[in-house]
Design an enzyme around this catalytic site. Sequence first.
Site, PDB file in Angstrom:
ATOM      1  N   GLY A   1       0.755  -1.077  -0.048  1.00  0.00           N
ATOM      2  CA  GLY A   1       0.047  -0.048   0.100  1.00  0.00           C
ATOM      3  C   GLY A   1       0.730   1.110   0.130  1.00  0.00           C
ATOM      4  N   THR A   2       1.985   1.336   0.632  1.00  0.00           N
ATOM      5  CA  THR A   2       2.974   2.186   0.562  1.00  0.00           C
ATOM      6  C   THR A   2       3.604   2.748  -0.529  1.00  0.00           C
ATOM      7  OG1 THR A   2       3.345   1.954   3.184  1.00  0.00           O
ATOM      8  CG2 THR A   2       5.266   3.221   1.710  1.00  0.00           C
TER       9      THR A   2
ATOM     10  N   THR B   1       9.852  -7.943 -11.913  1.00  0.00           N
ATOM     11  CA  THR B   1       9.223  -9.290 -11.950  1.00  0.00           C
ATOM     12  C   THR B   1       8.030  -9.368 -11.215  1.00  0.00           C
ATOM     13  OG1 THR B   1      11.234 -10.076 -12.938  1.00  0.00           O
ATOM     14  CG2 THR B   1       9.334 -11.565 -12.134  1.00  0.00           C
TER      15      THR B   1
ATOM     16  N   CYS C   1       5.272   5.935  23.451  1.00  0.00           N
ATOM     17  CA  CYS C   1       5.982   4.662  23.796  1.00  0.00           C
ATOM     18  C   CYS C   1       5.760   3.508  22.812  1.00  0.00           C
ATOM     19  CB  CYS C   1       5.607   4.104  25.219  1.00  0.00           C
ATOM     20  SG  CYS C   1       6.016   5.611  26.287  1.00  0.00           S
TER      21      CYS C   1
ATOM     22  N   HIS D   1      -2.865  -7.328   2.687  1.00  0.00           N
ATOM     23  CA  HIS D   1      -2.833  -8.089   3.842  1.00  0.00           C
ATOM     24  C   HIS D   1      -3.802  -7.541   4.711  1.00  0.00           C
ATOM     25  CE1 HIS D   1      -0.318  -5.381   6.408  1.00  0.00           C
ATOM     26  NE2 HIS D   1      -0.057  -4.757   5.185  1.00  0.00           N
TER      27      HIS D   1
ATOM     28  N   ASN E   1      -6.786   4.704   9.412  1.00  0.00           N
ATOM     29  CA  ASN E   1      -6.273   3.517  10.021  1.00  0.00           C
ATOM     30  C   ASN E   1      -6.228   3.384  11.566  1.00  0.00           C
ATOM     31  OD1 ASN E   1      -4.298   5.647   9.494  1.00  0.00           O
ATOM     32  ND2 ASN E   1      -2.843   4.271  10.379  1.00  0.00           N
TER      33      ASN E   1
ATOM     34  N   GLN F   1      -7.518   0.823   4.320  1.00  0.00           N
ATOM     35  CA  GLN F   1      -8.295   0.329   5.395  1.00  0.00           C
ATOM     36  C   GLN F   1      -9.635  -0.037   5.088  1.00  0.00           C
ATOM     37  OE1 GLN F   1      -7.320  -0.525   8.431  1.00  0.00           O
ATOM     38  NE2 GLN F   1      -5.304   0.056   8.284  1.00  0.00           N
TER      39      GLN F   1
ATOM     40  N   SER G   1      -4.058  -2.629  -0.203  1.00  0.00           N
ATOM     41  CA  SER G   1      -2.834  -3.538  -0.041  1.00  0.00           C
ATOM     42  C   SER G   1      -3.458  -4.912   0.630  1.00  0.00           C
ATOM     43  CB  SER G   1      -2.224  -2.881   1.416  1.00  0.00           C
ATOM     44  OG  SER G   1      -1.381  -3.858   2.158  1.00  0.00           O
TER      45      SER G   1
END
Lengths: 387, 140
Positions: A72-73, A238, A326, A202, A152, A180, A200
């Site tokens: 997707g990126t 490819t 974090c 996945h 997202n 998303q 994307s």
Amino acid sequence: MEQFVYLDNSATTPVKPEVLEAMLPYLKAEFGNPSSIYKKAAAAEMAVAEGRRQVAAALGADPSEIFFTACGTEADNWAIKGAALANQAKGKHIITSQIEHHAVLHTAAYLEKHGFSVTYLPVDEQGIVSPDALRDAIREDTILISIMMANNEIGTVEPIRELASIAAEKKILFHTDAVQAVGSIPVDVKELGVDLLSLSAHKFGGPKGVGALYIKKGTKIDTFMHGGAQERNRRGGTENVAGIAGLGKAITLATQNIEEKRERITALREKLIAGIMETIPHARLNGHRTERLPGNVNFCFQYIEGEALLLRLDAKGIAASSGSACTSGSLDPSHVLLALGLPHEIAHGSLRLSIGEQNTEAEIDYVLSVLPDIVKILRAMSPIYPG
Amino acid sequence: MYSEKVMDHFQNPRNVGEIEDANAVGQVGNAKCGDIMKMYMKIEDGIIKDCKFKTFGCGAAIATSSMATELVKGKTIEEARQLTNKAVMEALDGLPTAKIHCSVLAEEAIEAALADYHERQGLPFEPKKHCDGCCGNCEH
């Protein structure tokens, strides 16, 4: 009994068994290069064509408008850099929003370093991009607008049809990052009126390492990955044949019963939201109350920090994510939560639970049986909790 | 990501809470950055008889607070002032680089509580010299 509840489906989803089946031949006997001329490679070439047909059918596009990418990126990078470079003679202004994925934001920032100017539209407190704000931001030299279809983190679904129609009126290219959205809510490129759309595999039961960019016929866009003649000379390299076969199968499965699935997942979402609101005080639901992805639940729990919450959930077998600083390795909490107007100290205590097809009501009950106590324990430890 | 010791001190933190008749209380960090540590001590005859903490923060922040209280309990003020963030980290079998600041915060929280004690007692308190760790004469 070791419990495991996966509630991070916005991060990635398990590959469906049928998808794996569809991929395996191209990792075994049918290893040919789709570009080769001999008979052995025919199966691979057909798999790529079939994958393209399946993706096109799912999006209401023509197969010639679907281009495979590595993720997707890459699709976002290609759409934005490719459209910006191909149209820079007309102008060098791009409009996007403050809550885009980093694949869009960092690409826009890169273009700023190369002489483009970018307007980052703010959002309201529920994460919606205002069509009026878009209208006001358009300039004579605006060449591209990129607004995500669904966020997202907070799951807010943007009014893409309305935003894209404003772009069309002004003859400006419109891209949407639908990573998303695809497989979660109905996505039809003609109905939306977009020129470019990223997805994307996945995120909806397909494998990692493959995505696609929809490029409406006639859209002026530069090649991003220079190389061989693959993807009609527009994306060298490819083909990821097994990945493309998996993407095709996954998008077919994810979109064929989408209304029924949406209803079922939305019911789980509503149960989880209601349960959290009932049992945990000082909890704030982030994102739009109704215009949100079926599986997205995002809360801020005041007086505690997100990473500590995730670790405690993990110890109970629940996998989730947080917009806390974090977990991201930076000092600032999520740019999305800050764009909603949340103060840093509240944004640090965010939790995203994203529900997928495989989740059950029993799993939601389990989360609701452990989450309130975890929040309570962490708050009891917190020097800022008023008690 | 975290060592077993860090996870143990995070999941089963030692000395959580407040000390009602504490005579040393120190707080460092701020909510905006996502970390606040508050240390409570009961000091008698120059010895830290009890030490408790409350922390708002990530797993490492909670684990370093817990370990720091364990390391100073029963110690003299002078001994407690020798406690370095490095010692806290070592006692936890290390921390990821991004979390080293949590151990610094723990050292500073102990120091802040001891400074408060001296102020309450009307005793002079020489703040620790901040160094950049380049002279090689100390453990920093």
